[in-house]
Design a protein around this motif. Structure first.
Motif, PDB file in Angstrom:
ATOM      1  N   THR A   3      42.823  56.625  74.819  1.00  0.00           N
ATOM      2  CA  THR A   3      42.226  57.954  74.700  1.00  0.00           C
ATOM      3  C   THR A   3      41.374  57.988  73.449  1.00  0.00           C
ATOM      4  O   THR A   3      41.741  57.450  72.427  1.00  0.00           O
ATOM      5  CB  THR A   3      43.349  58.991  74.572  1.00  0.00           C
ATOM      6  N   TRP A   4      40.238  58.610  73.520  1.00  0.00           N
ATOM      7  CA  TRP A   4      39.309  58.622  72.392  1.00  0.00           C
ATOM      8  C   TRP A   4      38.964  60.036  71.958  1.00  0.00           C
ATOM      9  O   TRP A   4      38.865  60.927  72.757  1.00  0.00           O
ATOM     10  CB  TRP A   4      37.996  57.929  72.770  1.00  0.00           C
ATOM     11  N   GLY A   5      38.708  60.211  70.700  1.00  0.00           N
ATOM     12  CA  GLY A   5      38.191  61.463  70.175  1.00  0.00           C
ATOM     13  C   GLY A   5      37.076  61.119  69.236  1.00  0.00           C
ATOM     14  O   GLY A   5      37.145  60.140  68.553  1.00  0.00           O
ATOM     15  N   ARG A   6      36.040  61.919  69.164  1.00  0.00           N
ATOM     16  CA  ARG A   6      34.930  61.596  68.301  1.00  0.00           C
ATOM     17  C   ARG A   6      34.433  62.808  67.553  1.00  0.00           C
ATOM     18  O   ARG A   6      34.500  63.903  68.041  1.00  0.00           O
ATOM     19  CB  ARG A   6      33.737  61.032  69.071  1.00  0.00           C
ATOM     20  N   GLU A   7      33.868  62.580  66.374  1.00  0.00           N
ATOM     21  CA  GLU A   7      33.178  63.623  65.647  1.00  0.00           C
ATOM     22  C   GLU A   7      31.912  63.027  65.116  1.00  0.00           C
ATOM     23  O   GLU A   7      31.920  61.977  64.539  1.00  0.00           O
ATOM     24  CB  GLU A   7      34.022  64.100  64.468  1.00  0.00           C
ATOM     25  N   ARG A   8      30.818  63.699  65.268  1.00  0.00           N
ATOM     26  CA  ARG A   8      29.567  63.205  64.745  1.00  0.00           C
ATOM     27  C   ARG A   8      28.848  64.315  64.021  1.00  0.00           C
ATOM     28  O   ARG A   8      28.842  65.432  64.464  1.00  0.00           O
ATOM     29  CB  ARG A   8      28.703  62.653  65.847  1.00  0.00           C
ATOM     30  N   ASP A   9      28.213  64.018  62.900  1.00  0.00           N
ATOM     31  CA  ASP A   9      27.547  65.065  62.141  1.00  0.00           C
ATOM     32  C   ASP A   9      26.197  64.604  61.613  1.00  0.00           C
ATOM     33  O   ASP A   9      25.750  65.030  60.581  1.00  0.00           O
ATOM     34  CB  ASP A   9      28.417  65.488  60.957  1.00  0.00           C
ATOM     35  N   GLU A 128      49.268  52.919  75.351  1.00  0.00           N
ATOM     36  CA  GLU A 128      48.226  53.463  76.201  1.00  0.00           C
ATOM     37  C   GLU A 128      48.112  54.979  76.004  1.00  0.00           C
ATOM     38  O   GLU A 128      49.091  55.652  75.703  1.00  0.00           O
ATOM     39  CB  GLU A 128      48.530  53.167  77.671  1.00  0.00           C
ATOM     40  N   LEU A 129      46.905  55.474  76.180  1.00  0.00           N
ATOM     41  CA  LEU A 129      46.625  56.905  76.082  1.00  0.00           C
ATOM     42  C   LEU A 129      46.996  57.486  74.728  1.00  0.00           C
ATOM     43  O   LEU A 129      47.336  58.660  74.615  1.00  0.00           O
ATOM     44  CB  LEU A 129      47.354  57.661  77.200  1.00  0.00           C
ATOM     45  N   GLU A 130      46.962  56.651  73.704  1.00  0.00           N
ATOM     46  CA  GLU A 130      47.243  57.138  72.356  1.00  0.00           C
ATOM     47  C   GLU A 130      45.933  57.565  71.698  1.00  0.00           C
ATOM     48  O   GLU A 130      44.959  56.812  71.667  1.00  0.00           O
ATOM     49  CB  GLU A 130      47.900  56.036  71.524  1.00  0.00           C
ATOM     50  N   LEU A 131      45.907  58.770  71.170  1.00  0.00           N
ATOM     51  CA  LEU A 131      44.709  59.286  70.512  1.00  0.00           C
ATOM     52  C   LEU A 131      44.727  58.856  69.051  1.00  0.00           C
ATOM     53  O   LEU A 131      45.648  59.184  68.306  1.00  0.00           O
ATOM     54  CB  LEU A 131      44.675  60.813  70.608  1.00  0.00           C
ATOM     55  N   VAL A 132      43.711  58.106  68.638  1.00  0.00           N
ATOM     56  CA  VAL A 132      43.683  57.604  67.266  1.00  0.00           C
ATOM     57  C   VAL A 132      42.299  57.824  66.667  1.00  0.00           C
ATOM     58  O   VAL A 132      41.334  58.103  67.370  1.00  0.00           O
ATOM     59  CB  VAL A 132      44.007  56.097  67.226  1.00  0.00           C
TER      60      VAL A 132
END
Length: 231
Positions: A3-9, A128-132
């Motif tokens: 699992t993915w999370g992103r931040e862009r600025d 699996e499915l770990e948000l990091v």
């Protein structure tokens, strides 16, 4: 799959090896969501820029022929070019050169790369499915510095050092590139790519340990405290 999370600025730039998951990752050219991707952009901005020189125009440098009444002055003697420093060849010369490399920046570059490589691994998913969250910013900076010290005088240590830089950079970039564009869950192909990236990263860690161990074993050079243990 990860699992993915992103931040862009930041707006999309131009760009580890130019200028380094099953988890979350930064991507150049996007807004931040959960990931610190400030690195890739900085790395990619260091792309090579070639500077070309324009050829001389025909006839622009041709000298005028002197008339019989002109006196030709003797052409100046070219000054000798500086002689390059000899490459150390004997064991004593190599040992002295390695100590200078280590004292004048080599140790700092190696310790920084070790610490940043270990820090980057903290974002590695363990299930699996770990948000990091992955932060390769410090790693990319450390790799850039390490490349400035790629002329390590001892051939065997230099081989391991160069291989460590190459594998860490390649692995980190492959992990970053495996991040999905507009979703959190990786596809099987992206998950496989992230796995390959981490395996390449692991090879870089092995080469880095080999380079540091050889400096200690052969030249009695070891940072204190040990960067592999100090946290």
């Amino acid at each position: 799959m990860g699992t993915w999370g992103r931040e862009r600025d930041f707006p999309s730039p131009a760009a580890h090896h130019p200028d380094h998951q099953d988890p979350v990752v930064h991507r150049r050219g996007r807004d931040r969501r959960l990931l610190l991707l400030t690195v890739v952009t900085a790395v990619l901005l260091s792309a090579c820029a070639g500077a070309g020189s324009s050829p001389a125009r025909d006839g622009a440098t041709s000298a005028a022929q002197p008339t019989p009444t002109e006196t030709l002055s003797p052409s100046p003697t070219a000054s000798p070019s500086p002689t390059a420093a000899p490459t150390p060849t004997t064991a004593a010369e190599i040992a002295e050169a390695v100590n200078s490399w280590y004292m004048y920046g080599g140790e700092t570059a190696m310790v920084s790369l070790i610490k940043e490589a270990m820090k980057a691994q903290e974002g590695r998913p363990s299930a699996e499915l770990e948000l990091v969250t992955l932060d390769f910013g410090g790693l990319m900076d450390a790799l850039s510095t390490a490349r400035l010290f790629d002329s390590l005088p001892d051939p065997k240590t230099r081989t391991a050092w160069s291989a460590a830089i190459e594998h860490l950079d390649e692995g980190a970039r492959e992990v970053l590139d495996s991040a999905p564009e507009d979703r959190l869950i990786q596809s099987p192909q992206e998950a496989a790519q992230a796995l390959r990236g981490w395996r390449t990263f692991d090879e870089g860690i092995k080469y880095l340990k080999a380079a540091q161990a050889r400096l200690h074993r052969t030249y009695d050079l070891k940072p204190s405290p040990d960067p592999w243990e100090a946290r």
